[in-house]
Structure formats: structure tokens, C-alpha cells
Scaffold this motif. Structure first.
Motif, PDB file in Angstrom:
ATOM      1  N   ASP A 326      82.840  32.823   3.860  1.00 27.24           N
ATOM      2  CA  ASP A 326      83.896  32.276   4.725  1.00 27.24           C
ATOM      3  C   ASP A 326      85.135  31.851   3.952  1.00 27.24           C
ATOM      4  N   HIS A 354      89.869  35.464   9.197  1.00 25.89           N
ATOM      5  CA  HIS A 354      89.281  34.954   7.950  1.00 25.89           C
ATOM      6  C   HIS A 354      88.459  36.022   7.243  1.00 25.89           C
ATOM      7  N   HIS A 378      80.933  40.319   7.674  1.00 27.70           N
ATOM      8  CA  HIS A 378      79.799  39.508   8.128  1.00 27.70           C
ATOM      9  C   HIS A 378      79.871  39.146   9.618  1.00 27.70           C
ATOM     10  N   HIS A 379      81.007  39.467  10.254  1.00 30.74           N
ATOM     11  CA  HIS A 379      81.068  39.252  11.711  1.00 30.74           C
ATOM     12  C   HIS A 379      80.973  40.548  12.492  1.00 30.74           C
TER      13      HIS A 379
END
Ligand SMILES: [Fe+2]
Length: 462
Positions: A326, A354, A378-379
Motif C-alpha cells: 500500500d 494508490h 493487489h486490487h
């Protein structure tokens, strides 16, 4: 610093050598000629003698001989200075115990190298002479005694027993001895732990070629024919000892460098770990409700990776990717990140950013390219409905699929401003429902396994 006596009848040469050595920090005493030099040696403690071999009046060799014969001065470590025209003196100088030669005209670097080499040696090399003829042992003491510490034994058994005590640097071994032959002694020496590498020179009166072959086949360093010619023997012994010392110092150097390298490697590793922790701390600090989030995601991702068969540094990479996934949030204003109510479309767009921002930041860490990959995707969702690129299934890099599961698991198992930690059953159900839609089914099933094994529900924010 060591004290060096320089003896030279040429005043120019004398002062030049003296000044070179003084500049290097040595204490120097100068003598213009043999007589003066001997007088100084008799009355003063000196660590090393530099002797010009080419003096007139009292010649260099005569000076050297007198020094050796005088019990007050006989022990002095000596280096000889000579031009190539005087090389004929080399053999005699060696017999008198010269430890090395410095060629004229003198070059400072060569001078220092020789001087330092001699001064570094705090003791004479030890020779162990093994021979059944007492006269040969006496001869060995006489011929080699000036340069080396000579120990003697009259048979193989006694020699082998003496080795751990004597610790010889080199063994002179008679080939033909009545009880135990030289080759047998050599063979047994090879089986002695810690002493098997001591160089051995055989001594033999044999003229046959076969003997030579046999000796070298056995692994001996060299052999010397009897009757021993002192100059030849000294040169051969010297050569082998120099090689041995060179090898020893090389090994020491390698050991020292390897150790230093290991220490600095460890330091660099620790440093990069600490930097990553600091960075992940900075990310977590932005969000009042994600305290410790990065560390937990890293740990869950690591556990998943291990169960998937990752090992070694691959596991470390997954952990680091979890820690920094993140990092892109650093660029987003605290007001948006910590906004209690619903996000506007524009705010949501900024939040989604982000992933790409994080990827750009982590691209700089070229040594760990997977960091950037983890942050970037990662999203993404397994069914293609995620962001930023809408990648589908296995097109999403594995490390991102791992971080995704770990990330969502931690989101559900930590407190939010609007809710408490979810019950474990519910978390399990959410993961199960997300299999194939949000999550890679394989990775999600590993997560389910981990949940099922976590009877006390300890995998959650504390
Ligand atoms: Fe994220």
C-alpha cells in the motif's frame, strides 16, 4: 617500529636508503662500512640488517662472515643489497643466512616489500630432519642451522611422534631408513589430522629415474640428491617455504575478506529490512485504522507462500511485497484516507490510484522487482472486475494474488471506525464466497486451511 641498521660504504646510497626507510617510519642506524657496522651490532639492539655486498675495504661478504662468526651478532636477520653484476655472491650469501636480496638501484616499493616480509616473521622456520645416519643429521644442523631452527629424529616412528610437538614448517625425509622407509613415514603423515599439508622434501642417494617418479607420485614437494649440496638444498627449501607462506597468507586473506563480506552483507540485509519496516510504518501511520496492517498482510502472505512451496529468498520477497503493497497511499491526502463517510467518485478514483503510484515508487527498487508487481495488482480480482487493469485469472501475477487474499483477510480481521473485528466464521465464509470471483481459488483454499487450523482465532488484529 623496528630498528634497521644499514651498512654501505657509498654515502649516497647509504643516506638514500636510510631516508626512504625513515620516511616509512622505521628507526634507522647508518654505518659507512663493515667495521663501523659490526661495532654498532655489538653494542646496539637491531631488528634487521641491510648489508651492501659490494663494499671495498672490508668487503661485504667478509663483513657478513664476521657477523655470523661473532656470537654477539650471529643471529641478526639480514637482507643483502647488490647490483646484478654481483649475483655470483648469492649462493654464499644464502649459506650465510641471507633472508633475501634487494636489487640496486633500489626501488622503494621493492625495499619495503622485502623489509616488511622479513620483519613480519617473528620466528625462524622449523625444519625437521629425519635420517638414520647421525652424521647426516649433524650436517643438516650445520648447513641449515643459520637460517632455520633444525630439529632432528633418527627414525620414522620417532619423527611422527615428534611432529605435533615440533610443528615443523618443512620435513627433510631420508628415503631409505631401516625400520620405516621414508615413503611409509610420508604415507602416515598424510593421515595425521592437521599435519597432512606439511611440505616434505625427500633425501636420497638413488640415481634411478624410478625413484624420482615414485617420490613425486607420492605427492612430495621435492627431492634432494645426496650428498647434499648446501646451496642447492637451501634454494629448494627456501622456494617451498616461500610458497607455503604465500599460500598460508592467501588463505588468511581469503578468510578475512570472506568474514568481512559476510558481516557487510548482513548489515546491508538488516539495513534494507529496517528501511522497509520504516516505510511500511509510514504507510500505516497515515490511516488511524490500519495500525500494523502492512506487517500483518506481510506475515499472512508469507504463510500462504510457504504453504504454496516457496522457499528461501522467494518467501522473503513475498513478505516484502506484503509489507509495501500500500506504499502508494503515501501520496494520498489524509483527509480522503481517513474520511468517515462515503467517498465521492473522484475520491474513490484517487484512492484507486494508490496501486499505480505504489508500483511507480517501488520500481525504483530494481533489486526486488516483485515489490512493484505486488503493489500494482493487489486490487485485481480473479474474475477481471478489479483495478487498475482488470486483469483476469492467472494473468494477475501470483505475488499479487497472494497479497490480495492476505490483504482482504486482514481487512476483515481488524477493527474499522464503523465496525469491530468480524467473527471468524464470517471471515471464512467471505473468503470461501470470493473463491474464483475475487480470489484465486487455490490461494483462497490455502487461506481457508489456515483459518481452520487457527482454532483460537489468533490471526487477527490484537
Ligand atoms: Fe491496497
Amino acid at each position: 617500529m623496528a630498528k634497521i641498521l644499514v651498512i654501505d660504504d657509498d654515502i649516497m646510497n647509504l643516506t638514500m636508503v636510510g631516508h626512504i626507510l625513515e620516511r616509512r617510519g622505521y628507526e634507522v642506524v647508518m654505518a659507512q662500512g663493515g667495521r663501523e657496522g659490526i661495532h654498532i651490532l655489538e653494542h646496539d639492539e637491531v631488528d634487521l640488517l641491510l648489508l651492501d655486498v659490494e663494499m671495498e675495504n672490508m668487503s661485504g661478504m667478509e663483513t657478513f662472515t664476521r657477523i655470523r662468526k661473532n656470537p654477539k651478532t650471529s643471529d641478526i636477520r639480514t637482507l643483502c643489497m647488490m647490483t646484478s653484476a654481483y649475483q655470483g655472491y648469492t649462493v654464499e650469501a644464502l649459506r650465510l643466512g641471507a633472508l633475501g636480496f634487494i636489487k640496486k638501484p633500489i626501488l622503494p616499493e621493492q625495499l619495503f616489500e622485502q623489509v616488511e616480509k622479513v620483519l613480519q616473521k617473528t620466528r625462524k622456520d622449523i625444519l625437521l630432519a629425519v635420517d638414520d645416519e647421525p652424521i647426516n643429521l649433524l650436517m643438516a644442523k650445520r648447513i641449515f642451522g643459520i637460517r632455520y631452527q633444525v630439529e632432528t629424529e633418527s627414525n620414522g616412528e620417532a619423527a611422527l611422534a615428534a611432529i605435533p610437538r615440533v610443528k615443523p614448517d618443512l620435513i627433510l625425509l631420508d628415503l631409505h631408513m631401516p625400520q620405516m622407509s621414508g615413503l611409509e613415514v610420508f604415507d602416515r603423515l598424510h593421515k595425521m589430522d592437521g599435519y597432512e599439508d606439511i611440505p616434505v622434501i625427500f633425501l636420497t642417494a638413488d640415481e634411478e629415474k624410478e625413484t624420482e617418479v615414485k617420490i613425486f607420485k607420492a605427492g612430495a614437494s621435492d627431492y634432494i640428491k645426496k650428498p647434499v649440496v648446501a646451496e642447492v638444498a637451501i634454494q629448494r627449501i627456501n622456494r617451498i617455504l616461500e610458497m607455503k607462506h604465500l599460500q598460508d597468507s592467501l588463505q588468511d586473506e581469503v578468510d578475512r575478506k570472506t568474514k568481512a563480506l559476510q558481516i557487510s552483507n548482513k548489515k546491508v540485509k538488516n539495513l534494507s529490512k529496517q528501511i522497509m519496516y520504516a516505510l511500511s510504518g509510514a504507510i500505516d501511520a497515515k490511516d488511524a485504522y490500519t495500525n500494523g496492517h502492512s506487517g500483518r498482510v506481510a506475515e499472512y502472505a508469507r504463510m500462504i507462500a510457504v504453504r504454496m512451496g516457496y522457499t528461501g529468498t522467494d518467501v522473503d520477497d513475498v513478505y516484502a511485497a506484503g509489507l509495501l503493497h500500500d506504499v502508494g497511499k503515501i501520496g494520498i491526502s489524509d483527509a480522503i484516507i481517513n474520511k468517515p463517510g462515503r467517498l465521492t467518485e473522484e475520491e474513490y478514483r484517487i484512492i484507486k490510484g494508490h496501486t499505480s503510484t505504489g508500483a511507480r515508487i517501488l520500481e525504483q527498487i530494481s533489486e526486488l522487482p516483485l515489490l512493484s508487481v505486488g503493489a500494482h495488482w493487489h486490487h485485481e480480482r480473479y474474475d477481471g472486475s478489479g483495478y487498475p487493469d482488470g486483469l483476469v485469472g492467472k494473468n494477475i501475477p501470483e505475488i499479487a494474488r497472494i497479497v490480495c487474499v492476505a490483504d482482504c483477510y486482514d481487512a476483515m480481521t481488524s477493527k474499522r471506525s464503523y465496525r469491530d473485528i468480524l467473527p471468524q466464521v464470517q471471515v471464512r465464509r467471505e473468503i470461501e464466497m470470493g473463491m474464483g470471483s475475487q480470489f484465486d481459488p487455490e490461494i483462497a483454499s490455502i487461506m481457508l486451511q489456515m483459518i481452520d487450523e487457527d482454532i483460537n482465532y489468533s490471526m487477527r488484529e490484537k
